[in-house]
Motif scaffolding. Structure first.
Motif, mmCIF file in Angstrom:
data_model
loop_
_atom_site.group_PDB
_atom_site.id
_atom_site.type_symbol
_atom_site.label_atom_id
_atom_site.label_comp_id
_atom_site.label_asym_id
_atom_site.label_seq_id
_atom_site.Cartn_x
_atom_site.Cartn_y
_atom_site.Cartn_z
ATOM 1 N N LEU A 51 14.971 -34.459 -9.419
ATOM 2 C CA LEU A 51 15.448 -34.544 -10.791
ATOM 3 C C LEU A 51 16.964 -34.686 -10.742
ATOM 4 O O LEU A 51 17.658 -33.846 -10.161
ATOM 5 C CB LEU A 51 15.071 -33.296 -11.589
ATOM 6 C CG LEU A 51 13.770 -33.380 -12.398
ATOM 7 C CD1 LEU A 51 12.590 -33.401 -11.453
ATOM 8 C CD2 LEU A 51 13.655 -32.227 -13.380
ATOM 9 N N HIS A 91 20.572 -36.821 -12.811
ATOM 10 C CA HIS A 91 21.095 -37.422 -14.029
ATOM 11 C C HIS A 91 21.101 -38.937 -13.885
ATOM 12 O O HIS A 91 21.169 -39.486 -12.782
ATOM 13 C CB HIS A 91 22.521 -36.907 -14.293
ATOM 14 C CG HIS A 91 23.065 -37.270 -15.630
ATOM 15 N ND1 HIS A 91 23.858 -38.367 -15.838
ATOM 16 C CD2 HIS A 91 22.914 -36.678 -16.856
ATOM 17 C CE1 HIS A 91 24.192 -38.441 -17.117
ATOM 18 N NE2 HIS A 91 23.633 -37.437 -17.751
ATOM 19 N N GLU A 123 16.897 -37.090 -15.873
ATOM 20 C CA GLU A 123 17.174 -36.300 -17.062
ATOM 21 C C GLU A 123 18.168 -37.090 -17.923
ATOM 22 O O GLU A 123 19.290 -37.356 -17.477
ATOM 23 C CB GLU A 123 17.790 -34.961 -16.688
ATOM 24 C CG GLU A 123 16.918 -34.063 -15.838
ATOM 25 C CD GLU A 123 17.673 -32.812 -15.431
ATOM 26 O OE1 GLU A 123 17.599 -31.823 -16.178
ATOM 27 O OE2 GLU A 123 18.324 -32.832 -14.374
ATOM 28 N N THR A 180 19.835 -36.161 -20.448
ATOM 29 C CA THR A 180 20.971 -35.324 -20.815
ATOM 30 C C THR A 180 20.817 -33.989 -20.108
ATOM 31 O O THR A 180 19.700 -33.587 -19.769
ATOM 32 C CB THR A 180 21.039 -35.121 -22.348
ATOM 33 O OG1 THR A 180 22.212 -34.386 -22.678
ATOM 34 C CG2 THR A 180 19.817 -34.380 -22.859
ATOM 35 N N ARG A 181 21.909 -33.305 -19.846
ATOM 36 C CA ARG A 181 21.844 -32.033 -19.134
ATOM 37 C C ARG A 181 21.448 -30.919 -20.098
ATOM 38 O O ARG A 181 22.140 -30.662 -21.074
ATOM 39 C CB ARG A 181 23.183 -31.730 -18.471
ATOM 40 C CG ARG A 181 23.532 -32.711 -17.348
ATOM 41 C CD ARG A 181 24.836 -32.311 -16.652
ATOM 42 N NE ARG A 181 25.122 -33.182 -15.524
ATOM 43 C CZ ARG A 181 25.907 -34.257 -15.575
ATOM 44 N NH1 ARG A 181 26.467 -34.591 -16.730
ATOM 45 N NH2 ARG A 181 26.114 -34.992 -14.507
ATOM 46 N N ARG A 182 20.321 -30.252 -19.787
ATOM 47 C CA ARG A 182 19.832 -29.170 -20.634
ATOM 48 C C ARG A 182 19.687 -27.874 -19.856
ATOM 49 O O ARG A 182 18.972 -26.973 -20.273
ATOM 50 C CB ARG A 182 18.483 -29.542 -21.283
ATOM 51 C CG ARG A 182 18.422 -30.891 -21.965
ATOM 52 C CD ARG A 182 19.511 -31.064 -22.980
ATOM 53 N NE ARG A 182 19.379 -30.195 -24.132
ATOM 54 C CZ ARG A 182 20.369 -29.883 -24.930
ATOM 55 N NH1 ARG A 182 21.596 -30.330 -24.684
ATOM 56 N NH2 ARG A 182 20.168 -29.102 -25.971
ATOM 57 N N ALA A 234 14.677 -28.410 -16.982
ATOM 58 C CA ALA A 234 14.508 -29.192 -15.749
ATOM 59 C C ALA A 234 13.304 -28.696 -14.946
ATOM 60 O O ALA A 234 12.483 -29.499 -14.468
ATOM 61 C CB ALA A 234 15.774 -29.117 -14.904
ATOM 62 N N ALA A 241 10.001 -29.475 -16.692
ATOM 63 C CA ALA A 241 9.672 -30.885 -16.450
ATOM 64 C C ALA A 241 9.145 -31.081 -15.034
ATOM 65 O O ALA A 241 8.170 -31.814 -14.811
ATOM 66 C CB ALA A 241 10.903 -31.760 -16.689
ATOM 67 N N VAL A 291 9.910 -30.666 -23.785
ATOM 68 C CA VAL A 291 9.840 -31.212 -22.426
ATOM 69 C C VAL A 291 8.506 -31.909 -22.188
ATOM 70 O O VAL A 291 8.442 -32.970 -21.557
ATOM 71 C CB VAL A 291 10.084 -30.111 -21.383
ATOM 72 C CG1 VAL A 291 9.849 -30.640 -19.981
ATOM 73 C CG2 VAL A 291 11.500 -29.563 -21.516
ATOM 74 N N ARG A 323 11.949 -42.303 -16.089
ATOM 75 C CA ARG A 323 12.960 -41.931 -17.075
ATOM 76 C C ARG A 323 12.317 -41.068 -18.169
ATOM 77 O O ARG A 323 11.462 -41.556 -18.924
ATOM 78 C CB ARG A 323 13.584 -43.189 -17.676
ATOM 79 C CG ARG A 323 14.773 -42.934 -18.588
ATOM 80 C CD ARG A 323 15.273 -44.247 -19.167
ATOM 81 N NE ARG A 323 15.766 -45.131 -18.123
ATOM 82 C CZ ARG A 323 16.993 -45.075 -17.615
ATOM 83 N NH1 ARG A 323 17.848 -44.154 -18.070
ATOM 84 N NH2 ARG A 323 17.380 -45.932 -16.692
ATOM 85 N N LEU A 324 12.699 -39.779 -18.244
ATOM 86 C CA LEU A 324 12.184 -38.907 -19.291
ATOM 87 C C LEU A 324 12.668 -39.389 -20.659
ATOM 88 O O LEU A 324 13.781 -39.911 -20.782
ATOM 89 C CB LEU A 324 12.630 -37.461 -19.055
ATOM 90 C CG LEU A 324 12.200 -36.831 -17.725
ATOM 91 C CD1 LEU A 324 12.704 -35.392 -17.641
ATOM 92 C CD2 LEU A 324 10.691 -36.880 -17.549
ATOM 93 N N PHE A 353 13.589 -35.053 -24.774
ATOM 94 C CA PHE A 353 14.269 -34.142 -23.852
ATOM 95 C C PHE A 353 15.528 -33.572 -24.495
ATOM 96 O O PHE A 353 15.864 -32.403 -24.305
ATOM 97 C CB PHE A 353 14.606 -34.851 -22.549
ATOM 98 C CG PHE A 353 14.937 -33.911 -21.418
ATOM 99 C CD1 PHE A 353 13.927 -33.253 -20.733
ATOM 100 C CD2 PHE A 353 16.251 -33.678 -21.029
ATOM 101 C CE1 PHE A 353 14.219 -32.374 -19.693
ATOM 102 C CE2 PHE A 353 16.552 -32.798 -20.003
ATOM 103 C CZ PHE A 353 15.529 -32.150 -19.321
#
Length: 474
Positions: A61, A63, A86, A88-90, A95, A98, A224, A239-240, A245
């Motif tokens: 996983l 970015h 991902e 965007t960073r969450r 993560a 997912a 998620v 690609r999520l 997300f």
């Protein structure tokens, strides 16, 4: 295989690592850098889970910005990984949820998942392997297991775990409590009382993590799950879904699940470990001389001790250093008392606020097709060295504010300009006028190297209008 369930290794490789500036920057963070060996930290993490008798192929996983690094560096060491993006960073909560959902698709509903950070250093491979066996046994019995590390010193830069009741599985304990980073006196007490460092690495049944996360954070799981269900293949990446997300609240897995579940367990890892979160940590990992100095690159020291000096660019010569860290690249130099390594992060924040390009970007920029590096920059010109890997193709593009001259110094360039396609060979050049629709490609079997001279009223990288791009960039 350790258990009836396969183990899916998950490598989390999306962080930015600003504490190791100027080597680690947003454009190429520490996990994709070689800091402790000739391999990058990410490659070392992949190699730790490369035994097919224990693990499935890895799930990475990362970015969006790092997707090509992740695939290329894995391929360079002969590992084929599933790379999920991902949008965007969450934080680690979404993560890992997912990862659990994706792992079930790879290896079945009842698979085990081992999550490792891509930017940690782990030594003593046999001891690490023993810890994996213990963690898998405890996880298969219905626990979410964290890898605790036996402290070697009272560190204030790590969180701690207090082990509780021993479990039936050898070497595993219920987690009594998680505690945040302590002050020095508290850290000394923790070490004396048998607390463990919290490494932030886990082993768990995928279904159990999803079940516990649904109990405590249903909003995160719902978002998620939608992101995974609506994920799309893109150039071999998964690609999520962006909207789904992005709707997940940002929360670490510790806060979302581990500090609230009754199924948390810990195993004691006695292998050497570091999250390599500061230059002080890098210094400690290095091989020192008789005066306690660790050096790397073009470095010359006189009458110096207990210092860390590294150069990825010019010769660094120093006299009379004591407890000092010096880190030099071709465009930035960091100098500080090693004891103040934790202050690099706020320093980088200050550099970003003052809009220093060196805060985010390296002099050499990496792209899916190769690299470019600034040679010289002036008010109305910018000179770069461009390297295009065999088979690489830049986007079909145009510029509103600049013209470009290309001089080939190695290989053969295939140039597209306003619908015409032609070749430019070594020691030949071509001119691309302002507004011309153009593309550069390398049809050969060796890297293409050329010098690009840009001239114009505005030379920013955002003056690129992409008309067609094989890498699906915006």
């Amino acid at each position: 295989m350790l258990s009836p369930s396969p183990i899916v290794p998950v490598i989390l490789a999306g962080g930015s690592g600003t504490r190791l500036w100027p080597i680690s920057r947003d454009s190429l963070p520490k996990q994709f850098q070689s800091l402790a060996s000739d391999r990058t930290l990410y490659q070392e993490a992949l190699e730790r889970v490369a035994d097919p008798t224990i693990f499935t192929a890895p799930l990475v996983l990362t970015h969006e910005d790092f997707r090509f690094f992740a695939r290329r560096q894995a391929s360079d060491i002969g590992i084929e990984a599933t790379v999920a993006l991902e949008p965007t960073r969450r934080d680690s909560g979404p993560a890992l949820i997912a990862a659990a959902l994706l792992a079930q698709r790879i290896a079945g509903e009842h698979c085990l998942v081992m999550s490792l950070a891509a930017d940690h250093v782990v030594g003593d491979r046999p001891l690490f392997r023993d810890a994996v066996f213990k963690a898998a046994s405890a996880a298969a019995a219905g626990n979410i297991v964290t890898f605790g590390i036996k402290p070697t010193a009272p560190r204030t830069s790590y969180g701690y775990i207090r082990p509780g009741t021993p479990l039936e599985q050898d070497g595993s304990y219920a987690v009594d409590t998680f505690v945040e980073k302590p002050n020095t006196a508290t850290a000394e007490r923790y070490v004396s009382e048998g607390y463990l460092w919290n490494s932030g690495n886990f082993m768990f049944p995928a279904a159990l993590l999803i079940e516990e996360a649904t109990r405590f954070e249903p909003e995160i799981v719902e978002a998620v799950r939608a992101a995974v269900d609506n994920a799309a293949e893109d150039l071999g990446f998964l690609r999520l879904d962006v909207k789904a997300f992005g709707a997940a609240p940002a929360k670490s897995i510790d806060y979302a699940v581990m500090e609230r579940t009754r199924r948390a367990a810990v195993i004691e890892g006695v292998f050497s470990w570091s999250d390599i979160g500061s230059w002080n940590a890098v210094h400690e990992l290095g091989e020192s001389d008789v005066a306690g100095n660790v050096t790397r690159g073009a470095v010359a020291l006189l009458d110096s001790r207990n210092s860390y000096v590294r150069s990825d660019g010019p010769l660094v010569a120093a006299v009379g250093l004591d407890g000092i860290s010096v880190v030099a690249t071709e465009d930035a130099v960091l100098v500080m008392p090693t004891s103040r390594s934790e202050d690099v992060k706020p320093l980088v924040a200050k550099l970003k606020a003052e809009r220093h390009v060196q805060a985010n970007e390296h002099l050499k920029a990496h792209r899916p097709w190769g690299t470019y590096q600034t040679i010289c920059r002036g008010d109305r010109f910018h000179v770069k060295k461009i390297v295009v890997e065999p088979g690489g193709r830049l986007s079909l593009q145009k510029h509103y504010h600049r013209a470009e001259h290309w001089i080939v110094v190695k290989g053969t360039a295939e140039v597209t300009l306003d619908g015409k396609v032609f070749e430019v060979r070594e020691n030949e050049s071509t001119y691309l006028p302002l507004g011309g629709v153009h593309r550069l490609a390398n049809p050969g079997k060796i890297p293409l190297e050329l010098i690009e001279v840009q001239t114009g009223s505005y030379l920013g990288e955002d003056d690129i209008v992409r008309i067609e791009d094989v890498y699906n960039r915006n």
